[in-house]
Design an enzyme around this catalytic site. Structure first.
Site, short mmCIF file in Angstrom:
data_model
loop_
_atom_site.label_atom_id
_atom_site.label_comp_id
_atom_site.label_asym_id
_atom_site.label_seq_id
_atom_site.Cartn_x
_atom_site.Cartn_y
_atom_site.Cartn_z
CD GLU A 410 -1.73 -2.45 1.28
OE1 GLU A 410 -0.61 -2.70 1.77
OE2 GLU A 410 -2.54 -3.34 0.95
CG HIS A 480 -12.51 -7.68 5.55
ND1 HIS A 480 -11.89 -8.63 6.34
CD2 HIS A 480 -11.93 -7.76 4.34
CE1 HIS A 480 -10.98 -9.26 5.63
NE2 HIS A 480 -10.98 -8.75 4.41
#
Ligand SMILES: Cc1ncc(C[n+]2csc(CCOP(=O)(O)OP(=O)(O)O)c2C)c(N)n1
Ligand SMILES: [Mg+2]
Length: 679
Positions: A410, A480
């Site tokens: 990322e 999540h």
């Protein structure tokens, strides 16, 4: 070399006289840096220099006066206008991109800048591309032995070798990172040994205190990169005679014997010796050179000390673009709805397609965003296009130079995007889940949001980061389901959109792309495919200005200020409250930075009662900011305390009943509305 050393000496003197406020030297690194400067081309190649790179920058054309203007923090300092410490180089004409202080972050910017050159060369639709790249250009990145331990260095090396980018790495290995010796820093104590297995990478390991060895190595490395044979890596062993900085005393951890051995390798002494031994300069010649250097430095010092300082009232300049204001009416473009109502996924996808067709500088990358990386697969499969399908079909439509998958890293997604944006591409990248944005946090907090400010508006990197966020997934679990917009709202220089409907998502995404600031574009996963927020595609020019809230429901008794997934839950609560004759207005902020304070204030003045509801934890959530401001500025209009509704202060648990207990529900909002109405 001497100019560089004597400038360090002058700055050290000025620091001791409290005329400047920080000093870090390039002493001991001069030979390899002058060699690099003689080999690379200013204003043609691209430069991401380390803070030790004074000699390189002088060689490229940064003047002693420029450097001293930075040291005194003058408003005329061409690298930053008094925002950034000295030795954090930056120069627009020379292509020296503004540097920061975190070790390692800029390696990824260099990768992005090198990629930008490749993209310009491959995308003929970009009209001004000829002026933005040269076919044999090189991007230069330098770093210390310590900085090679950062993950970003390895991410950068990986991408560089995957894509065989025209990048030149220079590791200036002075054997220490502050007090930590290289054998405790690098496995085996030799970084060039470790990188030799990277495919296509030219690796040289040299004594960087020897000028001619350095020049030869630099010429060889740059020739390799210019010929597009691949990237190059020069590992130069240098010395650091002036300790780490003025706050460090190396006698505390280096033995006298070690310091003596280093002193014998001093690049300036070695070069002087070479000149004398070969009859190229006498002592008098060398004294004349030194006198010249000192005269130049003294002149520059006098000018720098007299140079104007930035006024206090300019402290807030350059956080955002001074020219393009995404909250202005220029971004208020009406909808021209067409077709059947579609989901947020559908409208975001269409907006991306339309914008990519309009602006060939837009590049889209991230994890799994391409349809299929392998070209032979693309002809026989439907394509992936993102784990939520937001980017489906983009690669097929716009090619794999503009839409591609990144490695699973990322920091590299955001860091590369910064390097591309600095070179005026328009990256619209995806972080796959908000829960995994954290490796990119350094890039966001210390680089993306600071580039314009720290460079005094000389450089900018208006990247859009799209991020699926939020919970209510019944089984999403702690990794999540995260929220956390308040953490990013706390990063000055970043704009944040958080749409709750498909049409708002289309309008705000277009504004995000066309504005000139970095934007965090939060897409709620639970809202991606709901029927209640569907809308018709509002056309290829529809935009919504930032900082403009939407009144989803009017009411007189209580105002609910909310955004994201809590808009629908607040509407349901408002509907329920009607049964108790409580009339509730629901205001959807739509953007968090900036947020529509005027709308909040005007409704509070009317309802005199307010609830702030968001999905993120109540504790330190963005609602705290709004509630505090209402209390501080609208106290006389309040008939009830400001209530906040949000998640409990725990992660979102996997088992659905637990998730329900943790995340705020309509019933929680209803309860707060009723309590507030009771006053
Ligand atoms: C990410 C990060 N961690 C820590 C620091 C503090 N720091 C500044 S320089 C430095 C040592 C860097 O060593 P090296 O890369 O070898 O460069 P050198 O100073 O030796 O040239 C450290 C730990 C920092 N600037 N950034
Ligand atoms: Mg070092």
């Amino acid at each position: 070399m001497l100019l560089s050393r004597r400038l360090d000496d002058k700055e050290i003197q000025l620091k001791r006289q409290s005329e400047i406020f920080f000093q870090i030297s390039g002493a001991g690194h001069e030979a390899v840096l002058v060699a690099a400067g003689l080999t690379l081309k200013p204003g043609y190649d691209w430069f991401f220099p380390y803070y030790r790179d004074r000699a390189l920058c002088l060689q490229l054309g940064v003047t002693p006066l420029d450097m001293l203007l930075a040291a005194v923090g003058s408003k005329d300092d061409p690298s930053s206008g008094g925002r950034q410490m000295p030795s954090h180089w930056g120069h627009t004409k020379l292509n020296i991109v503004s540097g920061s202080s975190p070790t390692g972050t800029q390696v990824l910017h260099a990768v992005g800048a090198a990629e930008a050159g490749v993209i310009y060369s491959r995308v003929p639709e970009i009209p001004e591309r000829a002026s933005r790249q040269h076919p044999d250009e090189i991007t230069y990145i330098s770093l210390g032995d310590g900085a090679t331990s950062e993950g970003e260095f390895w991410e950068a090396l990986n991408v560089t070798c995957i894509k065989q980018l025209p990048l030149l790495f220079l590791v200036e290995d002075n054997g220490y990172a502050i007090s930590v010796p290289v054998e405790a820093q690098t496995a085996g104590g030799d970084i060039s040994r470790l990188v030799r297995s990277f495919p296509g990478l030219h690796v040289a390991s040299i004594d960087g205190t020897d000028f001619f060895t350095s020049l030869e190595a630099m010429r060889e490395a740059t020739a390799y990169v210019r010929a597009r044979k691949g990237p190059a890596f020069v590992h130069a062993r240098v010395i650091r005679p002036y300790s780490h900085s003025l706050s460090d005393d190396e006698k505390l951890y280096k033995t006298p014997a070690e310091r003596d051995a280093e002193a014998r390798r001093d690049p300036i002494a070695r070069f002087t010796e070479f000149l004398k031994q070969n009859g190229l300069a006498t002592d008098e010649d060398l004294a004349a050179v030194a006198a010249d250097v000192d005269r130049e430095i003294n002149d520059a010092t006098a000018k720098a000390l007299a140079a104007p300082k930035p006024a206090k009232n300019t402290a807030e300049l350059w956080l955002y673009s001074p020219d393009v204001d995404p909250s202005s009416s220029a971004f208020d473009a009406p909808a021209q709805p067409e077709g059947k109502p579609d989901t947020m996924v559908g409208l975001i996808n269409r907006t991306l397609k339309d914008e990519m067709a309009r602006d060939p500088r837009i590049v889209v990358f991230g994890e799994d965003v391409a349809d299929a990386t392998r070209r032979d697969a693309l002809t026989v499969v439907p394509g992936k296009g993102g784990v939520f399908k937001l980017t489906h079909g983009l690669q097929r439509a716009f090619g794999d130079d503009r839409v591609f998958n990144s490695p699973l890293a990322e920091a590299s997604i955001v860091g590369r995007a910064i390097g591309m944006a600095v070179r005026k591409l328009k990256p619209v990248v995806e972080i796959q889940f908000f829960d995994y944005i954290w490796p990119a946090m350094m890039q966001i907090r210390d680089e993306l949001t600071l580039m314009r400010y720290r460079s005094g508006n000389n450089w900018s990197c208006p990247v859009v980061i799209r991020v699926p966020i939020g919970g209510y997934l019944r089984g999403g679990g702690p990794y999540h389901s995260q929220s956390g917009e308040s953490i990013f709202a706390h990063c000055p220089g970043l704009r944040i959109a958080y749409p709750s409907t498909a049409v708002d998502a289309a309008g705000l995404l277009r504004t995000s792309i066309r504005c000139d600031d970095p934007v965090l574009f939060l897409e709620h996963k639970h809202l991606y495919r709901q029927t209640y927020n569907k809308g018709e595609y509002p056309g290829s020019d529809f935009m919504i200005p930032f900082g403009r809230a939407s009144l989803r429901r009017d009411g007189d008794h209580v105002l609910v200020v909310t955004w994201g997934a809590l808009v629908q839950r607040s509407l349901l609560a408002a509907h329920q409250a009607e049964k108790d004759h409580i009339s509730v207005a629901v205001l959807d902020l739509r953007t968090i930075v900036p947020y529509d304070w005027d709308a909040v204030a005007s409704h509070v003045r009317r309802t005199n009662r307010v609830v702030v509801a968001h999905e993120d934890q109540v504790f330190c959530g963005f609602g705290a900011e709004i509630a505090a401001r209402i209390a501080g500025e609208l106290f006389e209009h309040l008939d009830a305390p400001v209530r906040r509704v949000g998640a409990k202060n725990v992660p979102v648990a996997y088992y659905p009943d637990l998730e329900e207990a943790i995340l705020p529900q309509s019933s929680d909002i209803l309860k707060a509305i009723k309590e507030t109405a009771r006053y």
